[in-house]
Design a protein around this motif. Structure first.
Motif, PDB file in Angstrom:
ATOM      1  N   GLU A   1       0.840  -1.197   0.000  1.00 44.53           N
ATOM      2  CA  GLU A   1       0.000   0.000   0.000  1.00 44.53           C
ATOM      3  C   GLU A   1       0.877   1.250   0.000  1.00 44.53           C
ATOM      4  O   GLU A   1       1.847   1.354   0.749  1.00 44.53           O
ATOM      5  N   GLY A   2       0.546   2.196  -0.866  1.00 46.70           N
ATOM      6  CA  GLY A   2       1.259   3.455  -0.915  1.00 46.70           C
ATOM      7  C   GLY A   2       2.469   3.466  -1.819  1.00 46.70           C
ATOM      8  O   GLY A   2       3.155   4.496  -1.926  1.00 46.70           O
ATOM      9  N   LEU A   3       2.777   2.347  -2.473  1.00 44.05           N
ATOM     10  CA  LEU A   3       3.931   2.293  -3.372  1.00 44.05           C
ATOM     11  C   LEU A   3       3.749   3.295  -4.510  1.00 44.05           C
ATOM     12  O   LEU A   3       2.728   3.291  -5.192  1.00 44.05           O
ATOM     13  N   PRO A   4       4.718   4.201  -4.730  1.00 41.66           N
ATOM     14  CA  PRO A   4       4.599   5.175  -5.822  1.00 41.66           C
ATOM     15  C   PRO A   4       4.347   4.494  -7.164  1.00 41.66           C
ATOM     16  O   PRO A   4       4.845   3.393  -7.418  1.00 41.66           O
ATOM     17  N   LYS A   5       3.573   5.151  -8.021  1.00 39.97           N
ATOM     18  CA  LYS A   5       3.125   4.507  -9.255  1.00 39.97           C
ATOM     19  C   LYS A   5       4.257   4.098 -10.180  1.00 39.97           C
ATOM     20  O   LYS A   5       4.169   3.070 -10.869  1.00 39.97           O
ATOM     21  N   GLU A   6       5.348   4.888 -10.221  1.00 39.68           N
ATOM     22  CA  GLU A   6       6.451   4.506 -11.097  1.00 39.68           C
ATOM     23  C   GLU A   6       7.140   3.240 -10.599  1.00 39.68           C
ATOM     24  O   GLU A   6       7.589   2.400 -11.397  1.00 39.68           O
ATOM     25  N   LEU A   7       7.215   3.078  -9.267  1.00 38.05           N
ATOM     26  CA  LEU A   7       7.780   1.849  -8.720  1.00 38.05           C
ATOM     27  C   LEU A   7       6.821   0.676  -8.910  1.00 38.05           C
ATOM     28  O   LEU A   7       7.253  -0.443  -9.210  1.00 38.05           O
ATOM     29  N   LYS A   8       5.533   0.920  -8.763  1.00 35.97           N
ATOM     30  CA  LYS A   8       4.553  -0.149  -8.959  1.00 35.97           C
ATOM     31  C   LYS A   8       4.615  -0.676 -10.384  1.00 35.97           C
ATOM     32  O   LYS A   8       4.565  -1.890 -10.614  1.00 35.97           O
ATOM     33  N   ALA A   9       4.736   0.230 -11.355  1.00 37.94           N
ATOM     34  CA  ALA A   9       4.820  -0.204 -12.751  1.00 37.94           C
ATOM     35  C   ALA A   9       6.062  -1.077 -12.969  1.00 37.94           C
ATOM     36  O   ALA A   9       6.007  -2.087 -13.677  1.00 37.94           O
ATOM     37  N   ARG A  10       7.179  -0.689 -12.351  1.00 40.00           N
ATOM     38  CA  ARG A  10       8.420  -1.447 -12.498  1.00 40.00           C
ATOM     39  C   ARG A  10       8.286  -2.842 -11.908  1.00 40.00           C
ATOM     40  O   ARG A  10       8.699  -3.843 -12.519  1.00 40.00           O
ATOM     41  N   TYR A  11       7.683  -2.938 -10.707  1.00 42.92           N
ATOM     42  CA  TYR A  11       7.572  -4.240 -10.059  1.00 42.92           C
ATOM     43  C   TYR A  11       6.473  -5.097 -10.674  1.00 42.92           C
ATOM     44  O   TYR A  11       6.586  -6.330 -10.692  1.00 42.92           O
ATOM     45  N   ASP A  12       5.434  -4.497 -11.194  1.00 41.93           N
ATOM     46  CA  ASP A  12       4.424  -5.263 -11.929  1.00 41.93           C
ATOM     47  C   ASP A  12       5.044  -5.888 -13.179  1.00 41.93           C
ATOM     48  O   ASP A  12       4.753  -7.047 -13.521  1.00 41.93           O
ATOM     49  N   GLU A  13       5.913  -5.149 -13.852  1.00 41.86           N
ATOM     50  CA  GLU A  13       6.596  -5.690 -15.032  1.00 41.86           C
ATOM     51  C   GLU A  13       7.499  -6.860 -14.650  1.00 41.86           C
ATOM     52  O   GLU A  13       7.586  -7.862 -15.367  1.00 41.86           O
ATOM     53  N   ARG A  14       8.165  -6.746 -13.514  1.00 41.34           N
ATOM     54  CA  ARG A  14       9.013  -7.844 -13.054  1.00 41.34           C
ATOM     55  C   ARG A  14       8.183  -9.083 -12.752  1.00 41.34           C
ATOM     56  O   ARG A  14       8.616 -10.217 -13.022  1.00 41.34           O
ATOM     57  N   LEU A  15       6.979  -8.901 -12.192  1.00 46.18           N
ATOM     58  CA  LEU A  15       6.112 -10.041 -11.911  1.00 46.18           C
ATOM     59  C   LEU A  15       5.701 -10.758 -13.193  1.00 46.18           C
ATOM     60  O   LEU A  15       5.677 -11.996 -13.248  1.00 46.18           O
ATOM     61  N   VAL A  16       5.379 -10.006 -14.224  1.00 47.10           N
ATOM     62  CA  VAL A  16       5.006 -10.600 -15.514  1.00 47.10           C
ATOM     63  C   VAL A  16       6.165 -11.431 -16.059  1.00 47.10           C
ATOM     64  O   VAL A  16       5.990 -12.558 -16.538  1.00 47.10           O
ATOM     65  N   ASN A  17       7.370 -10.883 -15.982  1.00 48.63           N
ATOM     66  CA  ASN A  17       8.558 -11.590 -16.447  1.00 48.63           C
ATOM     67  C   ASN A  17       8.785 -12.875 -15.655  1.00 48.63           C
ATOM     68  O   ASN A  17       9.085 -13.936 -16.222  1.00 48.63           O
ATOM     69  N   LEU A  18       8.630 -12.793 -14.324  1.00 47.77           N
ATOM     70  CA  LEU A  18       8.815 -13.964 -13.481  1.00 47.77           C
ATOM     71  C   LEU A  18       7.784 -15.044 -13.784  1.00 47.77           C
ATOM     72  O   LEU A  18       8.117 -16.237 -13.852  1.00 47.77           O
ATOM     73  N   ASP A  19       6.526 -14.652 -13.985  1.00 44.30           N
ATOM     74  CA  ASP A  19       5.487 -15.636 -14.299  1.00 44.30           C
ATOM     75  C   ASP A  19       5.784 -16.350 -15.611  1.00 44.30           C
ATOM     76  O   ASP A  19       5.544 -17.555 -15.747  1.00 44.30           O
ATOM     77  N   THR A  20       6.317 -15.624 -16.585  1.00 48.56           N
ATOM     78  CA  THR A  20       6.695 -16.237 -17.863  1.00 48.56           C
ATOM     79  C   THR A  20       7.800 -17.268 -17.663  1.00 48.56           C
ATOM     80  O   THR A  20       7.747 -18.380 -18.218  1.00 48.56           O
ATOM     81  N   LEU A  21       8.800 -16.930 -16.864  1.00 49.22           N
ATOM     82  CA  LEU A  21       9.908 -17.853 -16.616  1.00 49.22           C
ATOM     83  C   LEU A  21       9.450 -19.070 -15.811  1.00 49.22           C
ATOM     84  O   LEU A  21       9.895 -20.199 -16.073  1.00 49.22           O
TER      85      LEU A  21
END
Length: 301
Positions: free
Chosen positions: A182-202
């Motif tokens: 909660e409260g994670l700045p949007k630019e950081l959230k976008a970065r970590y959401d992208e990392r999650l997508v990459n991890l799920d693919t792997l």
């Protein structure tokens, strides 16, 4: 003249040591425009091993980011105990001062890999020796909880870390905790959401066989959590500090990635650790990384 792997008989096991380190790099955009060249860079890339050291003292980037001493060292050798190939990379940064906001007496990034003598294409890795001494934000001490086992044990069956479900699930759990905070700045959230997508693919590809053309990578951290800092608005999310009017600082960041080579069916895995990764805005704009060390190595057959 440096020998190459081509000079070794095809059936004879050989190993190319590869390690790199530097103490500071980045790019400032404001209040001045200036690239921060790698300070005390050192590289080992040789199948004979060796030991290299570099030093620097009293470095100041226009009085904005400075350090009193820097040292890097890289080495490669055979283990007397296991006969494996050991690569060590270390970056030491002392007296760091970034805009009077982030300071540290001493920061060390260290990574060591060992490729076993038999069935040793993929190595065991340790970050033992990495440390943060008297890290502070505006004079207040920063307390860190470290997890030196973030990469786990060497995957069974001589598999790549990026095909190992246990390792990837651990990284995903750490990443998701930050992404959903909660409260994670949007630019950081976008970065970590992208990392999650990459991890799920792997993770989905873990059961697949055969080589892949891409060179995947994931990011995790030795730092599990950061203690409270009594400055209004300063918050932490896992290994990331968010400092109002300054930006974000990722601590103990580790990148694990693969590199492909034409003469090898299997990729080589590398491990890079960045003790401090600053993404600045407001007081200053730009990015800077302090204490970076990388090790991998190539092993054949």
């Amino acid at each position: 003249m440096t020998e190459t792997a081509d000079a070794v008989e095809p059936q004879t096991p050989w190993h190319d040591y590869h390690a790199e380190a530097h103490v500071l790099s980045g790019h400032l955009q404001r209040p001045i425009e200036q690239k921060i060249e790698q300070q005390s860079p050192v590289v080992l890339r040789d199948h004979r091993g060796g030991h290299l050291v570099r030093f620097s003292e009293e470095i100041s980037i226009e009085g904005l980011i400075s350090f009193s001493k820097g040292k890097t060292r890289v080495s490669g050798s055979r283990s007397m105990k296991t006969n494996g190939w050991v690569t060590l990379s270390t970056s030491i940064l002392e007296g760091l001062n970034a805009f009077e906001v982030l300071t540290a007496d001493r920061v060390v990034s260290q990574v060591s890999t060992e490729h076993p003598c038999e069935e040793g294409h993929f190595p065991h890795v340790t970050f033992l020796g990495t440390q943060f001494s008297n890290l502070r934000v505006s004079g207040f001490p920063v307390t860190l909880k470290l997890n030196f086992g973030i990469c786990g044990k060497r995957p069974d069956g001589d598999r790549s870390y990026l095909r190992d479900r246990a390792f990837l699930n651990g990284v995903r759990q750490q990443t998701e905790k930050i992404a959903r905070a909660e409260g994670l700045p949007k630019e950081l959230k976008a970065r970590y959401d992208e990392r999650l997508v990459n991890l799920d693919t792997l993770i989905r590809a873990c059961g697949e066989n055969g080589s892949r053309k891409d060179e995947p990578k994931v990011t995790c951290s030795l730092v599990e959590s950061i203690g409270e800092i009594p400055i209004p608005g300063v918050t932490s999310y896992g290994n990331v500090l968010v400092i109002p009017d300054f930006g974000s600082v990722a601590l103990g960041e580790i990148e694990v990635g693969e590199k492909n080579f034409k003469d090898s069916e299997k990729p080589s895995v590398y491990f890079e650790i960045r003790a401090i990764h600053m993404q600045m805005g407001c007081v200053a704009d730009g990015a800077a990384m302090g204490a970076t060390a990388m090790a991998n190595g190539r092993h054949k057959p």
